[in-house]
Design an enzyme around this catalytic site. Structure first.
Site, short mmCIF file in Angstrom:
data_model
loop_
_atom_site.label_atom_id
_atom_site.label_comp_id
_atom_site.label_asym_id
_atom_site.label_seq_id
_atom_site.Cartn_x
_atom_site.Cartn_y
_atom_site.Cartn_z
N LYS A 51 -8.98 26.99 6.57
CA LYS A 51 -10.06 27.52 7.42
C LYS A 51 -10.16 29.04 7.27
O LYS A 51 -9.21 29.68 6.78
CB LYS A 51 -9.78 27.14 8.88
CG LYS A 51 -8.49 27.73 9.43
CD LYS A 51 -8.13 27.14 10.79
CE LYS A 51 -6.86 27.76 11.33
NZ LYS A 51 -6.42 27.09 12.59
N TYR A 271 -12.75 61.99 13.52
CA TYR A 271 -13.52 61.88 14.77
C TYR A 271 -12.65 62.19 15.97
O TYR A 271 -11.50 61.75 16.06
CB TYR A 271 -14.06 60.46 14.93
CG TYR A 271 -15.25 60.13 14.05
CD1 TYR A 271 -16.46 60.80 14.20
CD2 TYR A 271 -15.16 59.12 13.10
CE1 TYR A 271 -17.55 60.49 13.42
CE2 TYR A 271 -16.25 58.79 12.31
CZ TYR A 271 -17.44 59.48 12.46
OH TYR A 271 -18.51 59.16 11.69
C1 LIG Z 1 -5.02 26.89 12.45
C2 LIG Z 1 -4.41 25.58 12.77
C3 LIG Z 1 -3.28 25.14 12.06
C4 LIG Z 1 -2.50 26.04 11.14
O1 LIG Z 1 -1.68 26.86 11.94
P1 LIG Z 1 -0.63 27.93 11.32
O2 LIG Z 1 0.02 28.53 12.51
O3 LIG Z 1 -1.47 28.91 10.57
O4 LIG Z 1 0.27 27.18 10.43
C5 LIG Z 1 -2.84 23.83 12.27
N1 LIG Z 1 -3.47 23.03 13.17
C6 LIG Z 1 -4.54 23.45 13.90
C7 LIG Z 1 -5.15 22.52 14.87
C8 LIG Z 1 -5.03 24.73 13.74
O5 LIG Z 1 -6.05 25.15 14.48
#
Ligand SMILES: *Cc1c(COP(=O)(O)O)cnc(C)c1O
Length: 377
Positions: A51, A271
């Site tokens: 993702k 800034y």
């Molecule tokens: C993002 C996510 C993961 C991966 O989590 P990590 O901490 O990056 O390993 C797994 N399951 C769900 C439901 C997630 O939203």
């Protein structure tokens, strides 16, 4: 005539002088981390969570590499992300959407062969209705909320579904899943509590195969592995808590020097004039700023590095530039066009997160699109 040094020569491409910085992603390290997690989780299978553009590192090259390493289960957050990655999937691979499907997008997902995570009875009914319309069973993952109160069926929805087998007609429920809220704190009592709620829901629903662990959950041990683990962060080299081990760093991030100057005592920087020199100083202005995900919170905090020498950020980080104190370096060591390290052995994405009140996950996912990218390994 000798060949001119062209922008297309490999050396020039590596140097990428048109970009304000360089992101290097080590695909061999990603593969090594995936294989390490797969060994720890065996006999459970290990998915790739890709993702958010594979946490900012590039979903397409990362997914290709994980497929080559044998990964056949993938998770993204959104249907739009799944549609982009669908053409890469080998036959028999599973590509699932964690956030479920927005009402009205079910048919598009089904046609593309994408597996939704069903997070409510309403989502379950819509997916079952589509299976009925298409006169074909549709695969899905059923998420139950075991304590995070984020996504998934509530305890009363679990009971309602367990009591009514008719609701599941037309659905091929591949896994029951849930997500751990505190897995990066191995001694947190929520881990055991969520595991107990999950195990009970799995039994009640009579779904044989299950998925619970994210990266940190894998390091909690075999009780948490079930049939499919879902690591993201550890694959990308992030620190996922005190129980984690054997994870290799994956990225390097460099910023290009735009200009070098010497300022007298009394001159101010950036800034708000938040830094005023008390002595003559040598400065380098970098072509990286908060529009590149380099946090504005690093104004007068943290450092860049070269040759192991710490070069403190001085003054505020701007949108497209930031200034470092290079007085500690020999004159001439840096020049316009030189690169300095932002994320390297001396400073991880997790370190930058700690310095700025956030976590390495946010630092990685914010890395902007303006860096030149180099995939190695
Ligand atoms: C993002 C996510 C993961 C991966 O989590 P990590 O901490 O990056 O390993 C797994 N399951 C769900 C439901 C997630 O939203």
């Amino acid at each position: 005539m000798p060949a001119p040094t062209s922008a297309r020569s490999p050396a020039a491409a590596d140097f990428a002088p048109a970009a304000g910085g360089l992101l290097t992603v080590d695909l061999a390290a990603i593969e090594a981390n995936y294989r390490h997690l797969a060994r720890l989780a065996a006999p459970a299978r290990v998915a790739g969570v890709v993702k958010a553009d594979a946490y900012g590192l590039g979903a397409v090259p990362v997914t290709r590499r994980l497929i080559a390493a044998g990964c056949r289960h993938f998770f993204v957050a959104l249907l739009s992300e799944a549609i982009e990655l669908r053409p890469l999937m080998p036959a028999g691979a599973m590509l699932a959407v964690l956030n479920g499907l927005a009402p009205g997008s079910e048919r598009e997902a089904a046609v593309a062969g994408i597996v939704p995570v069903l997070n409510s009875l309403a989502q379950l009914r819509a997916w079952a209705a589509l299976a009925h319309d298409l006169a074909t069973p549709l695969p899905a993952i059923l998420q139950v909320d075991t304590g995070m109160s984020r996504l998934g069926l509530s305890p009363s929805e679990v009971d309602a579904l367990a009591d009514d087998a008719g609701m599941r007609v037309g659905l091929d429920l591949l896994y029951v899943m849930s997500h751990l809220g505190c897995a990066d704190e191995p001694t947190h009592p929520a881990n055991r509590a969520q595991l107990a709620v999950f195990t009970a829901a799995k039994a009640k629903l009579g779904i044989a195969t299950a998925s619970l662990a994210n990266s940190a959950g894998i390091f909690l041990g075999p009780d948490y592995h079930f049939d499919l683990c879902r690591p993201g962060a550890a694959v990308y080299g992030l620190d996922v808590g005190p129980a984690a081990h054997g994870i290799r760093p994956v990225i390097g991030l460099k910023a290009r020097v735009a200009q070098i100057r010497t300022i007298p005592a009394g001159a101010s920087i950036g800034y708000g004039y938040t830094f005023t020199a008390t002595l003559e100083m040598r400065l380098a202005t970098l072509s990286v700023g908060y529009a590149d995900g380099w946090p504005r919170a690093l104004g007068n905090v943290g450092a860049a590095f070269i040759d192991g020498v710490s070069l403190p950020f001085t003054g505020r980080v701007s949108m497209d530039s930031a200034t470092i104190d290079i007085s500690a370096l020999p004159k001439g060591r840096l020049a316009p066009g030189s690169l300095v390290d932002l994320i390297a052995a001396e400073q991880s994405a997790d370190d930058v997160g700690r310095l700025t009140g956030t976590i390495g996950y946010e630092i990685l996912t914010n890395i902007g699109r303006r860096y030149a990218r180099r995939y190695i390994g």
